[in-house]
Design a protein around this motif. Sequence first.
Motif, PDB file in Angstrom:
ATOM      1  N   LEU A 110     -25.581  98.346 -30.504  1.00  0.00           N
ATOM      2  CA  LEU A 110     -26.399  97.821 -29.412  1.00  0.00           C
ATOM      3  C   LEU A 110     -25.820  98.228 -28.062  1.00  0.00           C
ATOM      4  O   LEU A 110     -26.566  98.608 -27.127  1.00  0.00           O
ATOM      5  CB  LEU A 110     -26.463  96.292 -29.529  1.00  0.00           C
ATOM      6  N   LYS A 111     -24.490  98.183 -27.937  1.00  0.00           N
ATOM      7  CA  LYS A 111     -23.860  98.620 -26.687  1.00  0.00           C
ATOM      8  C   LYS A 111     -24.149 100.089 -26.418  1.00  0.00           C
ATOM      9  O   LYS A 111     -24.408 100.503 -25.277  1.00  0.00           O
ATOM     10  CB  LYS A 111     -22.349  98.382 -26.759  1.00  0.00           C
ATOM     11  N   THR A 112     -24.105 100.877 -27.490  1.00  0.00           N
ATOM     12  CA  THR A 112     -24.375 102.314 -27.337  1.00  0.00           C
ATOM     13  C   THR A 112     -25.803 102.543 -26.850  1.00  0.00           C
ATOM     14  O   THR A 112     -26.044 103.334 -25.921  1.00  0.00           O
ATOM     15  CB  THR A 112     -24.136 103.027 -28.678  1.00  0.00           C
ATOM     16  N   GLU A 113     -26.745 101.838 -27.482  1.00  0.00           N
ATOM     17  CA  GLU A 113     -28.142 102.003 -27.097  1.00  0.00           C
ATOM     18  C   GLU A 113     -28.384 101.478 -25.691  1.00  0.00           C
ATOM     19  O   GLU A 113     -29.174 102.049 -24.919  1.00  0.00           O
ATOM     20  CB  GLU A 113     -29.044 101.281 -28.102  1.00  0.00           C
ATOM     21  N   ARG A 114     -27.732 100.370 -25.344  1.00  0.00           N
ATOM     22  CA  ARG A 114     -27.876  99.841 -23.981  1.00  0.00           C
ATOM     23  C   ARG A 114     -27.341 100.843 -22.948  1.00  0.00           C
ATOM     24  O   ARG A 114     -27.924 101.035 -21.868  1.00  0.00           O
ATOM     25  CB  ARG A 114     -27.135  98.504 -23.858  1.00  0.00           C
ATOM     26  N   LYS A 115     -26.194 101.452 -23.273  1.00  0.00           N
ATOM     27  CA  LYS A 115     -25.611 102.457 -22.357  1.00  0.00           C
ATOM     28  C   LYS A 115     -26.560 103.641 -22.191  1.00  0.00           C
ATOM     29  O   LYS A 115     -26.788 104.158 -21.074  1.00  0.00           O
ATOM     30  CB  LYS A 115     -24.255 102.912 -22.891  1.00  0.00           C
ATOM     31  N   LYS A 116     -27.181 104.079 -23.312  1.00  0.00           N
ATOM     32  CA  LYS A 116     -28.146 105.171 -23.242  1.00  0.00           C
ATOM     33  C   LYS A 116     -29.321 104.782 -22.357  1.00  0.00           C
ATOM     34  O   LYS A 116     -29.806 105.575 -21.533  1.00  0.00           O
ATOM     35  CB  LYS A 116     -28.642 105.512 -24.647  1.00  0.00           C
ATOM     36  N   LEU A 117     -29.778 103.500 -22.584  1.00  0.00           N
ATOM     37  CA  LEU A 117     -30.914 103.032 -21.795  1.00  0.00           C
ATOM     38  C   LEU A 117     -30.569 103.011 -20.311  1.00  0.00           C
ATOM     39  O   LEU A 117     -31.372 103.446 -19.453  1.00  0.00           O
ATOM     40  CB  LEU A 117     -31.342 101.629 -22.266  1.00  0.00           C
ATOM     41  N   ARG A 118     -29.380 102.523 -19.973  1.00  0.00           N
ATOM     42  CA  ARG A 118     -28.979 102.485 -18.573  1.00  0.00           C
ATOM     43  C   ARG A 118     -28.890 103.913 -18.000  1.00  0.00           C
ATOM     44  O   ARG A 118     -29.311 104.176 -16.851  1.00  0.00           O
ATOM     45  CB  ARG A 118     -27.640 101.771 -18.427  1.00  0.00           C
ATOM     46  N   ASP A 119     -28.324 104.798 -18.792  1.00  0.00           N
ATOM     47  CA  ASP A 119     -28.199 106.180 -18.322  1.00  0.00           C
ATOM     48  C   ASP A 119     -29.565 106.818 -18.120  1.00  0.00           C
ATOM     49  O   ASP A 119     -29.800 107.537 -17.122  1.00  0.00           O
ATOM     50  CB  ASP A 119     -27.375 106.990 -19.310  1.00  0.00           C
ATOM     51  N   ASN A 120     -30.458 106.578 -19.090  1.00  0.00           N
ATOM     52  CA  ASN A 120     -31.801 107.162 -18.983  1.00  0.00           C
ATOM     53  C   ASN A 120     -32.551 106.618 -17.778  1.00  0.00           C
ATOM     54  O   ASN A 120     -33.233 107.368 -17.039  1.00  0.00           O
ATOM     55  CB  ASN A 120     -32.602 106.889 -20.253  1.00  0.00           C
ATOM     56  N   VAL A 121     -32.438 105.277 -17.557  1.00  0.00           N
ATOM     57  CA  VAL A 121     -33.135 104.680 -16.421  1.00  0.00           C
ATOM     58  C   VAL A 121     -32.474 105.122 -15.120  1.00  0.00           C
ATOM     59  O   VAL A 121     -33.142 105.363 -14.100  1.00  0.00           O
ATOM     60  CB  VAL A 121     -33.148 103.142 -16.548  1.00  0.00           C
ATOM     61  N   LYS A 122     -31.157 105.258 -15.127  1.00  0.00           N
ATOM     62  CA  LYS A 122     -30.450 105.718 -13.928  1.00  0.00           C
ATOM     63  C   LYS A 122     -30.854 107.149 -13.580  1.00  0.00           C
ATOM     64  O   LYS A 122     -30.987 107.517 -12.395  1.00  0.00           O
ATOM     65  CB  LYS A 122     -28.944 105.627 -14.176  1.00  0.00           C
TER      66      LYS A 122
END
Length: 602
Positions: free
Chosen positions: A334-346
């Motif tokens: 979940l942390k990995t996916e959240r980090k991806k999501l933050r990176d993608n949105v950023k």
Amino acid sequence: MVLNIKVINNLPQPEYQSFLPFGEAYFKLQYLQHDLEESNSITEQDEGAEQLTEDQVKIDLKYLRSLDSQDWKNQDHYRVLGIPHLRVEASIKDVKKAYKVIVLRCHPDKSDTDTKVNEEAFTCITKAYEQLCTVQGKRSYDSVDPLFDDDVPNVTEYNKQKFFEVFGPVIERNSQWSLQKPVPQIGSMEDTIDQVDDFYNFWYNLKSWREYSYLDEEERKNAECKEERRYIDKINKTERLKKKKEESSRLHQLINNCYMCDPRIKKFDEEKKKRKLEAKLAKQEAYRKEQEALRLIKEEEERIKREAEEKRLQLEKEKAEAEKRERQKQNKMLKTERKKLRDNVKACNYFADDDSALVKAMENLELLALNLTYEEIKSLNTFSKNKSEFSEQYKGMLKSYLKEQDFKTKENLAKAKQCQEEAKEQSMNSDKFSSPDIALLVKAVKIFPPGTVNRWNTIADYLNQHSTVIQSYESKDIIQKVKQLQSKEGDALRSKVNEEAYENLQRTNKNRIDEVKAGGGISQKETLNSAMNNPVKESKKKEPWTSNEQKLLEEALKKYPQSAGPSRWDLIAEHVGTRNKKDCMRRYKELVELIKAKKSQN
């Protein structure tokens, strides 16, 4: 008379029944027959068969010639008749034969030999024969035979060691008195316990024919009248019963000494104790084995239970570890996916149009990342390669999430508003107590203290009965109002109630004075004088306790404990300064009740 043959033939066959005789007359008849048979058997035994020959009759001429006919009762009748060797064993036929032989040899008129005796000696021979020729007379003399040994062996160590040699002849000698035949003898060491029990049972219940009529001091035939004969009979009967009782005691003592010296009794007791001990040991051994078996079963059950519990704990532990690993794995993913999501949105500049909306967009991203599930975030990250499609999916999820949060916020506000309305309604319901009813409630609480059965229901009934306002109070209303009065908010309410009570008192007194004036009972001057002499005491308005007064009261309570004595509350009031003794005591009671109420709620 004509018989009807058909009717007779139709009659049932007769039944034969046997009836046992019963009743008082029958038992008396049986008793008499038994006594008669016993008397006949005894008579036959005493008469017996003739066992004496002429040669066995031994005439003691010296003894015969020395006899005195006036003292015939003290002579030895068996020695007089020449059969001293037979004595009690001599039958009636033997007595008759011996008398015939001695008469032929010693008669003063018919004998010319040296065996001839004088008239006085022959009279003694005749008296001896008359005494022994009947069963009753023979028994009477045998009972007091001077040659019979009435000695009873004592309980000594020698008699215990020589038991059979000492007690055997004594038992055999005394068996001649028994009415029942045959008489069991002492036996030997090889006798069984049943034989020994039969022996002692027989001798303890021995029926003796021994009687003492021969020793009567007064002869009935010498009495001159009926009254004298009765008196003589009474004296003789008393003496006979006394001697019979002594004889019974002697026989009982004999059997008691015999029992105490009997080595067989000791042997049987030891055998009985041994059997009892063996039975006890066997019972203890059986109980021990049973307890051992139960212990083994219990240990086995505990072992199985312990193993099952250990196995269950092990499985739970393994399951918990597996779940923990799975959670860690899920959290990591979940942390990995959240980090991806933050990176993608950023990478898309948080989908913000200007810098002022950037902070809000970042907050929305964090809210979305923290509240979406792993699958939702993963599915959203799959659209990251296509920027337009990712933007569409992200904005749709964010819009849906914000809409859901807005709905939950409105729902919570509605619930809070409803709770406020309910509290307000409850407060309105609690305000249905008027000032007189509150004063009445305070009074009722004092009348019905804690510990009263159905206290709150009783107080509610009291208020419903004495309230001036038409109101229906229940126990829950009473409890709620009492708690409110005990709280800090209740101080102002109590002060208000007290003020209203004082105003009502003043108003009542004024109305009474006006009524008296209007009635003309007393003059205005007298009314004023009465008012001056009996002034209405204005009660000091009770102000709520301030925090400083409360602090001083607590310090005084600690400083002056109960051991301070009767002047404790005076010292406390002096320490507080602004309150008197009664105010301090009242405040202390209120605090105690408040603490108790809080404890009961918890």
